[in-house]
Scaffold this motif. Structure first.
Motif, PDB file in Angstrom:
ATOM      1  N   ASP A   1      42.409  46.615  31.346  1.00 60.06           N
ATOM      2  CA  ASP A   1      42.714  45.267  31.784  1.00 60.06           C
ATOM      3  C   ASP A   1      44.213  45.031  31.936  1.00 60.06           C
ATOM      4  OD1 ASP A   1      43.345  45.400  29.148  1.00 60.06           O
ATOM      5  OD2 ASP A   1      42.268  43.584  28.548  1.00 60.06           O
ATOM      6  N   GLU A   2      45.041  46.055  31.729  1.00 64.58           N
ATOM      7  CA  GLU A   2      46.479  45.934  31.860  1.00 64.58           C
ATOM      8  C   GLU A   2      47.025  46.754  33.032  1.00 64.58           C
ATOM      9  OE1 GLU A   2      47.766  47.265  28.067  1.00 64.58           O
ATOM     10  OE2 GLU A   2      47.407  45.350  27.079  1.00 64.58           O
TER      11      GLU A   2
ATOM     12  N   ARG B   1      48.296  46.839  36.041  1.00 64.04           N
ATOM     13  CA  ARG B   1      48.820  45.949  37.083  1.00 64.04           C
ATOM     14  C   ARG B   1      49.710  46.666  38.089  1.00 64.04           C
ATOM     15  NH1 ARG B   1      48.096  40.571  36.579  1.00 64.04           N
ATOM     16  NH2 ARG B   1      47.237  39.780  34.622  1.00 64.04           N
ATOM     17  N   HIS B   2      50.315  47.795  37.706  1.00 65.53           N
ATOM     18  CA  HIS B   2      51.237  48.505  38.587  1.00 65.53           C
ATOM     19  C   HIS B   2      50.510  49.653  39.286  1.00 65.53           C
ATOM     20  CE1 HIS B   2      54.642  46.384  36.750  1.00 65.53           C
ATOM     21  NE2 HIS B   2      54.026  46.591  35.605  1.00 65.53           N
ATOM     22  N   GLU B   3      50.846  49.852  40.548  1.00 61.52           N
ATOM     23  CA  GLU B   3      50.209  50.900  41.342  1.00 61.52           C
ATOM     24  C   GLU B   3      51.244  51.580  42.231  1.00 61.52           C
ATOM     25  OE1 GLU B   3      47.445  50.781  45.252  1.00 61.52           O
ATOM     26  OE2 GLU B   3      46.616  49.740  43.512  1.00 61.52           O
TER      27      GLU B   3
ATOM     28  N   TYR C   1      52.036  45.414  42.858  1.00 61.58           N
ATOM     29  CA  TYR C   1      51.857  44.755  41.568  1.00 61.58           C
ATOM     30  C   TYR C   1      50.650  43.837  41.720  1.00 61.58           C
ATOM     31  CZ  TYR C   1      52.487  41.741  37.540  1.00 61.58           C
ATOM     32  OH  TYR C   1      52.283  41.047  36.383  1.00 61.58           O
ATOM     33  N   HIS C   2      49.640  44.041  40.875  1.00 62.00           N
ATOM     34  CA  HIS C   2      48.392  43.299  40.985  1.00 62.00           C
ATOM     35  C   HIS C   2      48.489  41.980  40.229  1.00 62.00           C
ATOM     36  CE1 HIS C   2      45.984  46.402  43.040  1.00 62.00           C
ATOM     37  NE2 HIS C   2      46.845  47.218  42.458  1.00 62.00           N
ATOM     38  N   THR C   3      48.625  40.903  40.993  1.00 61.78           N
ATOM     39  CA  THR C   3      48.664  39.575  40.398  1.00 61.78           C
ATOM     40  C   THR C   3      47.290  39.158  39.880  1.00 61.78           C
ATOM     41  OG1 THR C   3      48.282  38.570  42.567  1.00 61.78           O
ATOM     42  CG2 THR C   3      50.566  38.898  41.878  1.00 61.78           C
ATOM     43  N   SER C   4      46.240  39.802  40.395  1.00 66.74           N
ATOM     44  CA  SER C   4      44.858  39.587  39.953  1.00 66.74           C
ATOM     45  C   SER C   4      44.078  40.843  40.315  1.00 66.74           C
ATOM     46  CB  SER C   4      44.255  38.358  40.651  1.00 66.74           C
ATOM     47  OG  SER C   4      44.010  38.627  42.018  1.00 66.74           O
ATOM     48  N   PRO C   5      42.845  41.005  39.827  1.00 67.98           N
ATOM     49  CA  PRO C   5      42.048  42.173  40.227  1.00 67.98           C
ATOM     50  C   PRO C   5      41.815  42.249  41.734  1.00 67.98           C
ATOM     51  CG  PRO C   5      41.090  41.134  38.296  1.00 67.98           C
ATOM     52  CD  PRO C   5      42.165  40.211  38.785  1.00 67.98           C
TER      53      PRO C   5
ATOM     54  N   GLY D   1      47.023  42.522  45.341  1.00 68.18           N
ATOM     55  CA  GLY D   1      48.232  43.216  44.944  1.00 68.18           C
ATOM     56  C   GLY D   1      49.326  42.954  45.966  1.00 68.18           C
TER      57      GLY D   1
ATOM     58  N   LYS E   1      47.703  54.125  38.719  1.00 67.47           N
ATOM     59  CA  LYS E   1      47.755  52.769  38.195  1.00 67.47           C
ATOM     60  C   LYS E   1      48.119  52.817  36.722  1.00 67.47           C
ATOM     61  CE  LYS E   1      44.413  50.721  41.425  1.00 67.47           C
ATOM     62  NZ  LYS E   1      43.128  49.977  41.573  1.00 67.47           N
TER      63      LYS E   1
END
Length: 202
Positions: A25-26, A28-30, A74-78, A81, A201
């Motif tokens: 769940d953390e 966020r970076h790809e 950067y994933h602001t939500s699922p 990005g 990720k």
């Protein structure tokens, strides 16, 4: 040399994935790297040869390397990005003027594009998504003269030009683990009509 660069980028991405410690769940970076064919810069390159051909200039021994891209989101939500894409492609050719071998031309295209990715199908080990990007393209060409013996000059004439560039990937499919996935995309733009790559990720 270009293959070595690709392998180096692959190794760096793999190293980041192995060292990633975040929980699911953390993530966020790809970061991903891509290689694609039939990019915008290839079409632009082909179109710029039309006008010179009408006045007796032609090209031969054309060699092109597909587009290599590096992207970050950067994933602001699922679902969404936001990030950017940096893409590079190169080509070389010989230029004939009045049927005489005159120039050796090297071309490079650099693009930097802000981007948004939409993860509209998310499964445990695979997913589907779309993305859109738009930004700037810088084209650079270097011409070296040939002498009467067919040897290239040590000096070159360099010119640059700027243009708008973009990428729209209608559908992308990724598969793998939470941290490391391979993917392929179908779309149109600077990364190519067909492209594939790997991403991490964390």
């Amino acid at each position: 040399m270009k293959i070595n660069r690709i392998l180096t980028l692959l190794a760096l991405v793999a190293l980041m994935c192995v060292s990633a410690k975040a929980q699911d769940d953390e993530l966020r970076h790809e970061i991903g790297i891509t290689y694609g064919a039939l990019s915008n810069s290839r079409w632009i390159d082909a179109m710029t040869d039309i006008a010179p051909a009408m006045v007796g200039q032609r090209t031969d021994r054309h060699k092109a390397f597909g587009t290599l891209g590096v992207e970050y989101f950067y994933h602001t939500s699922p679902l969404v990005g936001v990030g950017g894409i940096f893409a590079v492609s190169t080509a070389t050719e010989d230029v004939y003027i009045a049927n005489d071998l005159s120039l050796h031309r090297s071309k490079s295209f650099f693009s930097l594009m802000p981007a948004v990715k939409f993860n509209w199908l998310r499964k445990e080990h695979w997913g589907m998504y779309s993305k859109i990007a738009a930004g700037a393209l810088m084209g650079r060409a270097a011409d070296k003269d040939y002498d009467n013996n067919g040897n290239k000059s040590s000096k070159s004439e360099v010119w640059t030009a700027w243009d708008f560039n973009w990428q729209v990937s209608l559908i992308g499919i990724e598969a793998g683990s939470d941290h490391f996935r391979g993917f392929t995309e179908l779309g149109i733009g600077e990364q190519g009509v067909f492209l594939a790559g790997v991403r991490c990720k964390f």
